[in-house]
Motif scaffolding. Sequence first.
Motif, PDB file in Angstrom:
ATOM      1  N   GLU A 173       0.841  -1.189   0.000  1.00 21.14           N
ATOM      2  CA  GLU A 173       0.000   0.000   0.000  1.00 21.14           C
ATOM      3  C   GLU A 173       0.884   1.250   0.000  1.00 21.14           C
ATOM      4  OE1 GLU A 173      -3.894  -0.560   2.387  1.00 21.14           O
ATOM      5  OE2 GLU A 173      -2.416  -1.816   3.414  1.00 21.14           O
ATOM      6  N   LEU A 174       0.856   1.968  -1.106  1.00 19.02           N
ATOM      7  CA  LEU A 174       1.643   3.187  -1.244  1.00 19.02           C
ATOM      8  C   LEU A 174       0.767   4.398  -0.924  1.00 19.02           C
ATOM      9  CD1 LEU A 174       4.185   4.765  -2.214  1.00 19.02           C
ATOM     10  CD2 LEU A 174       3.151   4.726  -4.502  1.00 19.02           C
ATOM     11  N   PHE A 175       1.268   5.258  -0.056  1.00 22.84           N
ATOM     12  CA  PHE A 175       0.617   6.535   0.232  1.00 22.84           C
ATOM     13  C   PHE A 175       1.430   7.625  -0.456  1.00 22.84           C
ATOM     14  CE2 PHE A 175      -0.833   3.642   3.454  1.00 22.84           C
ATOM     15  CZ  PHE A 175      -2.192   3.919   3.528  1.00 22.84           C
ATOM     16  N   THR A 176       0.787   8.320  -1.389  1.00 18.75           N
ATOM     17  CA  THR A 176       1.481   9.219  -2.289  1.00 18.75           C
ATOM     18  C   THR A 176       0.661  10.479  -2.498  1.00 18.75           C
ATOM     19  OG1 THR A 176       2.520   9.347  -4.486  1.00 18.75           O
ATOM     20  CG2 THR A 176       0.441   8.143  -4.345  1.00 18.75           C
ATOM     21  N   SER A 177       1.226  11.436  -3.237  1.00 20.26           N
ATOM     22  CA  SER A 177       0.503  12.675  -3.518  1.00 20.26           C
ATOM     23  C   SER A 177       1.153  13.395  -4.685  1.00 20.26           C
ATOM     24  CB  SER A 177       0.510  13.599  -2.292  1.00 20.26           C
ATOM     25  OG  SER A 177      -0.007  14.878  -2.608  1.00 20.26           O
ATOM     26  N   GLU A 178       0.330  13.999  -5.533  1.00 18.06           N
ATOM     27  CA  GLU A 178       0.860  14.832  -6.608  1.00 18.06           C
ATOM     28  C   GLU A 178       1.482  16.115  -6.073  1.00 18.06           C
ATOM     29  OE1 GLU A 178      -1.939  15.596  -9.707  1.00 18.06           O
ATOM     30  OE2 GLU A 178      -1.883  13.533 -10.436  1.00 18.06           O
ATOM     31  N   GLY A 179       1.181  16.474  -4.852  1.00 19.77           N
ATOM     32  CA  GLY A 179       1.740  17.675  -4.250  1.00 19.77           C
ATOM     33  C   GLY A 179       3.079  17.448  -3.581  1.00 19.77           C
ATOM     34  N   CYS A 180       3.638  16.248  -3.708  1.00 23.77           N
ATOM     35  CA  CYS A 180       4.881  15.883  -3.032  1.00 23.77           C
ATOM     36  C   CYS A 180       5.957  15.623  -4.079  1.00 23.77           C
ATOM     37  CB  CYS A 180       4.645  14.640  -2.172  1.00 23.77           C
ATOM     38  SG  CYS A 180       6.135  13.781  -1.634  1.00 23.77           S
ATOM     39  N   SER A 181       7.042  16.404  -4.057  1.00 24.41           N
ATOM     40  CA  SER A 181       8.101  16.264  -5.052  1.00 24.41           C
ATOM     41  C   SER A 181       8.876  14.962  -4.907  1.00 24.41           C
ATOM     42  CB  SER A 181       9.064  17.453  -4.950  1.00 24.41           C
ATOM     43  OG  SER A 181       9.665  17.500  -3.666  1.00 24.41           O
ATOM     44  N   SER A 182       8.777  14.311  -3.744  1.00 23.07           N
ATOM     45  CA  SER A 182       9.488  13.055  -3.524  1.00 23.07           C
ATOM     46  C   SER A 182       8.709  11.839  -4.014  1.00 23.07           C
ATOM     47  CB  SER A 182       9.771  12.882  -2.023  1.00 23.07           C
ATOM     48  OG  SER A 182      10.505  13.963  -1.508  1.00 23.07           O
ATOM     49  N   CYS A 183       7.472  12.040  -4.467  1.00 13.66           N
ATOM     50  CA  CYS A 183       6.598  10.898  -4.754  1.00 13.66           C
ATOM     51  C   CYS A 183       6.733  10.278  -6.144  1.00 13.66           C
ATOM     52  CB  CYS A 183       5.142  11.290  -4.507  1.00 13.66           C
ATOM     53  SG  CYS A 183       4.719  11.399  -2.745  1.00 13.66           S
ATOM     54  N   PRO A 184       7.051  11.026  -7.204  1.00 19.87           N
ATOM     55  CA  PRO A 184       7.089  10.396  -8.528  1.00 19.87           C
ATOM     56  C   PRO A 184       7.957   9.144  -8.629  1.00 19.87           C
ATOM     57  CG  PRO A 184       7.009  12.750  -8.797  1.00 19.87           C
ATOM     58  CD  PRO A 184       7.177  12.502  -7.322  1.00 19.87           C
ATOM     59  N   PRO A 185       9.156   9.070  -8.000  1.00 20.02           N
ATOM     60  CA  PRO A 185       9.903   7.813  -8.062  1.00 20.02           C
ATOM     61  C   PRO A 185       9.158   6.636  -7.425  1.00 20.02           C
ATOM     62  CG  PRO A 185      11.352   9.598  -7.424  1.00 20.02           C
ATOM     63  CD  PRO A 185       9.950  10.136  -7.347  1.00 20.02           C
ATOM     64  N   ALA A 186       8.412   6.892  -6.361  1.00 19.30           N
ATOM     65  CA  ALA A 186       7.629   5.830  -5.722  1.00 19.30           C
ATOM     66  C   ALA A 186       6.457   5.424  -6.600  1.00 19.30           C
ATOM     67  CB  ALA A 186       7.130   6.296  -4.354  1.00 19.30           C
ATOM     68  N   LEU A 240      -1.391  -1.424  -4.209  1.00 18.44           N
ATOM     69  CA  LEU A 240      -2.501  -0.476  -4.111  1.00 18.44           C
ATOM     70  C   LEU A 240      -1.893   0.890  -3.802  1.00 18.44           C
ATOM     71  CD1 LEU A 240      -4.951  -2.551  -1.864  1.00 18.44           C
ATOM     72  CD2 LEU A 240      -5.142  -2.208  -4.343  1.00 18.44           C
ATOM     73  N   ALA A 241      -2.368   1.937  -4.470  1.00 22.98           N
ATOM     74  CA  ALA A 241      -1.838   3.282  -4.253  1.00 22.98           C
ATOM     75  C   ALA A 241      -2.947   4.216  -3.805  1.00 22.98           C
ATOM     76  CB  ALA A 241      -1.181   3.813  -5.527  1.00 22.98           C
ATOM     77  N   TYR A 242      -2.735   4.886  -2.690  1.00 18.36           N
ATOM     78  CA  TYR A 242      -3.691   5.829  -2.132  1.00 18.36           C
ATOM     79  C   TYR A 242      -3.102   7.241  -2.207  1.00 18.36           C
ATOM     80  CZ  TYR A 242      -5.368   1.543   0.217  1.00 18.36           C
ATOM     81  OH  TYR A 242      -5.804   0.277   0.508  1.00 18.36           O
ATOM     82  N   HIS A 243      -3.827   8.162  -2.821  1.00 22.26           N
ATOM     83  CA  HIS A 243      -3.392   9.554  -2.902  1.00 22.26           C
ATOM     84  C   HIS A 243      -3.989  10.323  -1.729  1.00 22.26           C
ATOM     85  CE1 HIS A 243      -1.843   9.785  -7.236  1.00 22.26           C
ATOM     86  NE2 HIS A 243      -2.082   8.502  -6.985  1.00 22.26           N
ATOM     87  N   VAL A 244      -3.131  10.769  -0.824  1.00 23.02           N
ATOM     88  CA  VAL A 244      -3.597  11.500   0.359  1.00 23.02           C
ATOM     89  C   VAL A 244      -3.912  12.948  -0.007  1.00 23.02           C
ATOM     90  CG1 VAL A 244      -2.288   9.988   1.891  1.00 23.02           C
ATOM     91  CG2 VAL A 244      -1.233  12.116   1.062  1.00 23.02           C
ATOM     92  N   ASP A 245      -4.652  13.609   0.867  1.00 22.38           N
ATOM     93  CA  ASP A 245      -5.105  14.971   0.553  1.00 22.38           C
ATOM     94  C   ASP A 245      -4.426  16.057   1.374  1.00 22.38           C
ATOM     95  OD1 ASP A 245      -6.296  14.550   3.042  1.00 22.38           O
ATOM     96  OD2 ASP A 245      -8.265  15.307   2.423  1.00 22.38           O
ATOM     97  N   TYR A 246      -3.501  15.720   2.272  1.00 23.68           N
ATOM     98  CA  TYR A 246      -2.991  16.745   3.177  1.00 23.68           C
ATOM     99  C   TYR A 246      -1.889  17.620   2.565  1.00 23.68           C
ATOM    100  CZ  TYR A 246       0.113  12.750   4.397  1.00 23.68           C
ATOM    101  OH  TYR A 246       0.960  11.661   4.376  1.00 23.68           O
ATOM    102  N   TRP A 247      -1.470  17.342   1.333  1.00 22.14           N
ATOM    103  CA  TRP A 247      -0.556  18.262   0.651  1.00 22.14           C
ATOM    104  C   TRP A 247      -1.291  19.135  -0.377  1.00 22.14           C
ATOM    105  CZ3 TRP A 247       2.974  18.387   3.852  1.00 22.14           C
ATOM    106  CH2 TRP A 247       3.686  17.276   4.307  1.00 22.14           C
ATOM    107  N   ASN A 248      -2.597  19.057  -0.432  1.00 26.10           N
ATOM    108  CA  ASN A 248      -3.343  19.815  -1.451  1.00 26.10           C
ATOM    109  C   ASN A 248      -3.232  21.329  -1.276  1.00 26.10           C
ATOM    110  OD1 ASN A 248      -4.119  17.437  -2.618  1.00 26.10           O
ATOM    111  ND2 ASN A 248      -6.269  17.559  -1.996  1.00 26.10           N
ATOM    112  N   HIS A 249      -2.785  21.772  -0.100  1.00 30.96           N
ATOM    113  CA  HIS A 249      -2.673  23.209   0.144  1.00 30.96           C
ATOM    114  C   HIS A 249      -1.384  23.799  -0.415  1.00 30.96           C
ATOM    115  CE1 HIS A 249      -0.273  21.447   3.377  1.00 30.96           C
ATOM    116  NE2 HIS A 249       0.331  22.619   3.490  1.00 30.96           N
TER     117      HIS A 249
END
Length: 275
Positions: free
Chosen positions: A49-62, A79-88
């Motif tokens: 289970e990967l927790f990732t975000s488009e708002g995180c610069s460290s996430c694309p390699p994961a 399974l990949a879950y996109h979290v919402d706490y970097w949306n700001h």
Amino acid sequence: MRNSRGRFGLVPWIVSVATVAAIGLGLFHKAVAFSQTDAAADGAPVVLELFTSEGCSSCPPADALITELGSSMKSVIPLAYHVDYWNHLGWADPFSSGQWSERQTDYARAMNLDGEYTPQMVIGGGRQCSGSDAGSIARAVAAARSEPASGRTSIQTSLIAAGSRKLQVRVNAQLLTAAGPGRLVVMLAIYENGLVSKIGAGENGGREITYDYTVRKLLPAFELDATQPGSFVQEMTIDLDPSWSLDHLGVAAFIQDPTSLRIEGASAEYPVAKN
């Protein structure tokens, strides 16, 4: 990136009704679909289970790594879950959900972590590491497979009719041995492959990223009495969102302890529209 937000209280989601690094340790080989049978030679499937975000610069390699693991490591269910706490941070991830952030918080609490961060990989519900650390993930998968699971699942899916947006799912959950007092929950995750996002702002602004194993829906199918070994079957009809591509949807089923969050058995079927 580590999340500095305040910790949530435990959210009762589990009982609601509603460049990649070279991968070492010689564990990986080609596979397309995942099931208990397919993985027999390698051991029971392990849920990643990967927790990732488009708002995180460290996430694309994961994000790229989980695609590689899914296509090359036979006995895993990603399974990949996109979290919402970097949306700001200037860009709202279109695949993000507070439900996924809450699920990550539950894992942080169960594993006594200081907080949440991205990218994070949770292995078998009981281990975690950086989501871009291929070596640590491989070692955690090997460790998880070395521990006998108390359950297993199998899954069958079919559309009610060709092109239908109603998916029929039949889940068989087997509790092989008593797993202690209390109850276990059989969870279903609907995921989608091949999603393409053009990120317009934020830390990844200007990038185009393709995502696989993106969780669209997570829901409980039924509960098991952890003290009573046996086989249990449940059939469900699930409504599929019109925006999801039928040809790229998969379903995973897994047995999870609602307290420790350890996953006791899992299987998946992809794609659901093959029939």
